[in-house]
Design a protein around this motif. Structure first.
Motif, PDB file in Angstrom:
ATOM      1  N   THR A  46       0.820  -1.207   0.000  1.00  0.00           N
ATOM      2  CA  THR A  46       0.000   0.000   0.000  1.00  0.00           C
ATOM      3  C   THR A  46       0.853   1.257   0.000  1.00  0.00           C
ATOM      4  OG1 THR A  46      -0.161  -0.053   2.405  1.00  0.00           O
ATOM      5  CG2 THR A  46      -1.944  -1.113   1.153  1.00  0.00           C
ATOM      6  N   VAL A  47       2.159   1.116  -0.060  1.00  0.00           N
ATOM      7  CA  VAL A  47       3.040   2.274  -0.147  1.00  0.00           C
ATOM      8  C   VAL A  47       3.828   2.202  -1.437  1.00  0.00           C
ATOM      9  CG1 VAL A  47       3.248   2.541   2.352  1.00  0.00           C
ATOM     10  CG2 VAL A  47       4.879   1.114   1.144  1.00  0.00           C
ATOM     11  N   ALA A  84      -4.963  -2.806  -4.043  1.00  0.00           N
ATOM     12  CA  ALA A  84      -4.922  -3.043  -2.600  1.00  0.00           C
ATOM     13  C   ALA A  84      -4.669  -1.760  -1.802  1.00  0.00           C
ATOM     14  CB  ALA A  84      -3.876  -4.112  -2.274  1.00  0.00           C
ATOM     15  N   GLY A  85      -5.377  -0.710  -2.146  1.00  0.00           N
ATOM     16  CA  GLY A  85      -5.264   0.548  -1.420  1.00  0.00           C
ATOM     17  C   GLY A  85      -4.216   1.501  -1.954  1.00  0.00           C
ATOM     18  N   ARG A  86      -3.389   1.025  -2.838  1.00  0.00           N
ATOM     19  CA  ARG A  86      -2.323   1.846  -3.417  1.00  0.00           C
ATOM     20  C   ARG A  86      -2.910   2.804  -4.461  1.00  0.00           C
ATOM     21  NH1 ARG A  86       2.842  -1.390  -5.894  1.00  0.00           N
ATOM     22  NH2 ARG A  86       3.966   0.394  -6.724  1.00  0.00           N
ATOM     23  N   ALA A  87      -2.342   4.007  -4.581  1.00  0.00           N
ATOM     24  CA  ALA A  87      -2.780   4.949  -5.612  1.00  0.00           C
ATOM     25  C   ALA A  87      -2.588   4.319  -6.990  1.00  0.00           C
ATOM     26  CB  ALA A  87      -1.997   6.253  -5.508  1.00  0.00           C
ATOM     27  N   PHE A  88      -3.558   4.590  -7.885  1.00  0.00           N
ATOM     28  CA  PHE A  88      -3.394   4.048  -9.231  1.00  0.00           C
ATOM     29  C   PHE A  88      -4.071   4.922 -10.277  1.00  0.00           C
ATOM     30  CE2 PHE A  88      -7.460   1.966  -8.111  1.00  0.00           C
ATOM     31  CZ  PHE A  88      -8.188   2.045  -9.291  1.00  0.00           C
ATOM     32  N   GLY A  97      -7.492   4.296  -1.653  1.00  0.00           N
ATOM     33  CA  GLY A  97      -6.417   5.187  -2.079  1.00  0.00           C
ATOM     34  C   GLY A  97      -6.877   6.147  -3.162  1.00  0.00           C
ATOM     35  N   LEU A  98      -5.944   6.935  -3.641  1.00  0.00           N
ATOM     36  CA  LEU A  98      -6.219   7.840  -4.756  1.00  0.00           C
ATOM     37  C   LEU A  98      -6.334   7.039  -6.044  1.00  0.00           C
ATOM     38  CD1 LEU A  98      -3.585  10.600  -3.941  1.00  0.00           C
ATOM     39  CD2 LEU A  98      -6.058  10.696  -3.530  1.00  0.00           C
ATOM     40  N   TRP A 151     -17.879   3.552  -8.741  1.00  0.00           N
ATOM     41  CA  TRP A 151     -17.604   2.316  -8.010  1.00  0.00           C
ATOM     42  C   TRP A 151     -16.229   2.377  -7.362  1.00  0.00           C
ATOM     43  CZ3 TRP A 151     -14.562  -1.897  -7.238  1.00  0.00           C
ATOM     44  CH2 TRP A 151     -15.143  -2.996  -6.584  1.00  0.00           C
ATOM     45  N   VAL A 152     -15.225   2.854  -8.103  1.00  0.00           N
ATOM     46  CA  VAL A 152     -13.874   2.953  -7.552  1.00  0.00           C
ATOM     47  C   VAL A 152     -13.843   3.933  -6.391  1.00  0.00           C
ATOM     48  CG1 VAL A 152     -11.496   3.698  -8.033  1.00  0.00           C
ATOM     49  CG2 VAL A 152     -12.683   2.188  -9.640  1.00  0.00           C
ATOM     50  N   SER A 153     -14.507   5.074  -6.510  1.00  0.00           N
ATOM     51  CA  SER A 153     -14.477   6.056  -5.418  1.00  0.00           C
ATOM     52  C   SER A 153     -15.141   5.498  -4.152  1.00  0.00           C
ATOM     53  CB  SER A 153     -15.110   7.374  -5.840  1.00  0.00           C
ATOM     54  OG  SER A 153     -16.498   7.264  -5.935  1.00  0.00           O
ATOM     55  N   GLU A 154     -16.091   4.596  -4.307  1.00  0.00           N
ATOM     56  CA  GLU A 154     -16.758   3.984  -3.153  1.00  0.00           C
ATOM     57  C   GLU A 154     -16.001   2.794  -2.568  1.00  0.00           C
ATOM     58  OE1 GLU A 154     -20.804   2.980  -4.103  1.00  0.00           O
ATOM     59  OE2 GLU A 154     -21.164   4.953  -5.002  1.00  0.00           O
ATOM     60  N   HIS A 155     -15.194   2.113  -3.365  1.00  0.00           N
ATOM     61  CA  HIS A 155     -14.580   0.855  -2.931  1.00  0.00           C
ATOM     62  C   HIS A 155     -13.059   0.866  -2.831  1.00  0.00           C
ATOM     63  CE1 HIS A 155     -18.597  -0.356  -4.359  1.00  0.00           C
ATOM     64  NE2 HIS A 155     -18.517  -1.239  -3.383  1.00  0.00           N
ATOM     65  N   HIS A 156     -12.419   1.921  -3.260  1.00  0.00           N
ATOM     66  CA  HIS A 156     -10.953   1.991  -3.214  1.00  0.00           C
ATOM     67  C   HIS A 156     -10.549   3.039  -2.183  1.00  0.00           C
ATOM     68  CE1 HIS A 156      -6.834   1.741  -4.488  1.00  0.00           C
ATOM     69  NE2 HIS A 156      -6.797   3.021  -4.783  1.00  0.00           N
TER      70      HIS A 156
END
Length: 172
Positions: free
Chosen positions: A4-5, A119-123, A144-145, A137-142
């Protein structure tokens, strides 16, 4: 890819993104022409590969991110696409069995798998089929950025696309 980093990920599609579907390029002697009635899979070399821009590899590698193939080409992208545009072998998203073509409520079949892979990492996800449903969907379920950037399939990646993605990555 469960870290996640670190640097953001860039999930990269092929068809319509690196291989535009607009006006065909000038013929190249190393790639046979495709006749209108010919299925591209029957050609000894996929004629659509002539549409690849060899500069894209250099430009993608210059972005401050980790590149990942997010395409139905899967590992074939490393064999057929990467060497033609100057990319090294890249990781490939492992799509769950049966997910291709499985769109629920307008959600692209790649969306859930990409969020899981990040897995929480920015993408950044660069694709020609991204919709507002995918963004929501991504803004609700992810956690990270995320930047879901839709490319026009008729042009593929353009200077403007590289500028948008590069600016976003610089702010991550």
């Amino acid at each position: 890819m469960t870290d996640t980093v670190g640097r953001p990920l860039l999930f990269l599609d092929v068809d319509g993104t690196l291989i535009p579907f607009g006006v065909p390029p000038a013929p190249r002697p190393d790639v046979p022409e495709l006749h209108e009635t010919q299925d591209p899979s029957d050609a000894p070399i996929n004629p659509f590969l002539a549409r690849l821009d060899p500069e894209h590899g250099r430009r993608l590698l210059a972005l401050p991110c980790d590149l990942v193939w997010a395409s139905s080409w899967m590992s074939d992208a490393n064999e057929e696409i990467a060497p033609r545009i100057g990319l090294p072998e890249l990781p490939v998203v492992a799509w769950p069995d049966g997910c291709e073509g499985e769109e629920g409520e307008g959600l692209h079949w790649k969306t859930r798998a990409l969020v899981d892979c990040a897995a929480g990492r920015a993408f950044v996800w660069v694709d020609d089929e991204i919709t507002e449903t995918d963004r929501s969907w991504v803004s609700e379920h992810h956690q990270g950025l995320a930047l879901l950037h839709r490319v026009k399939s008729s042009h593929g990646l353009t200077d403007a696309d590289f500028a948008i993605v590069g600016d976003w990555l610089a702010r991550c």
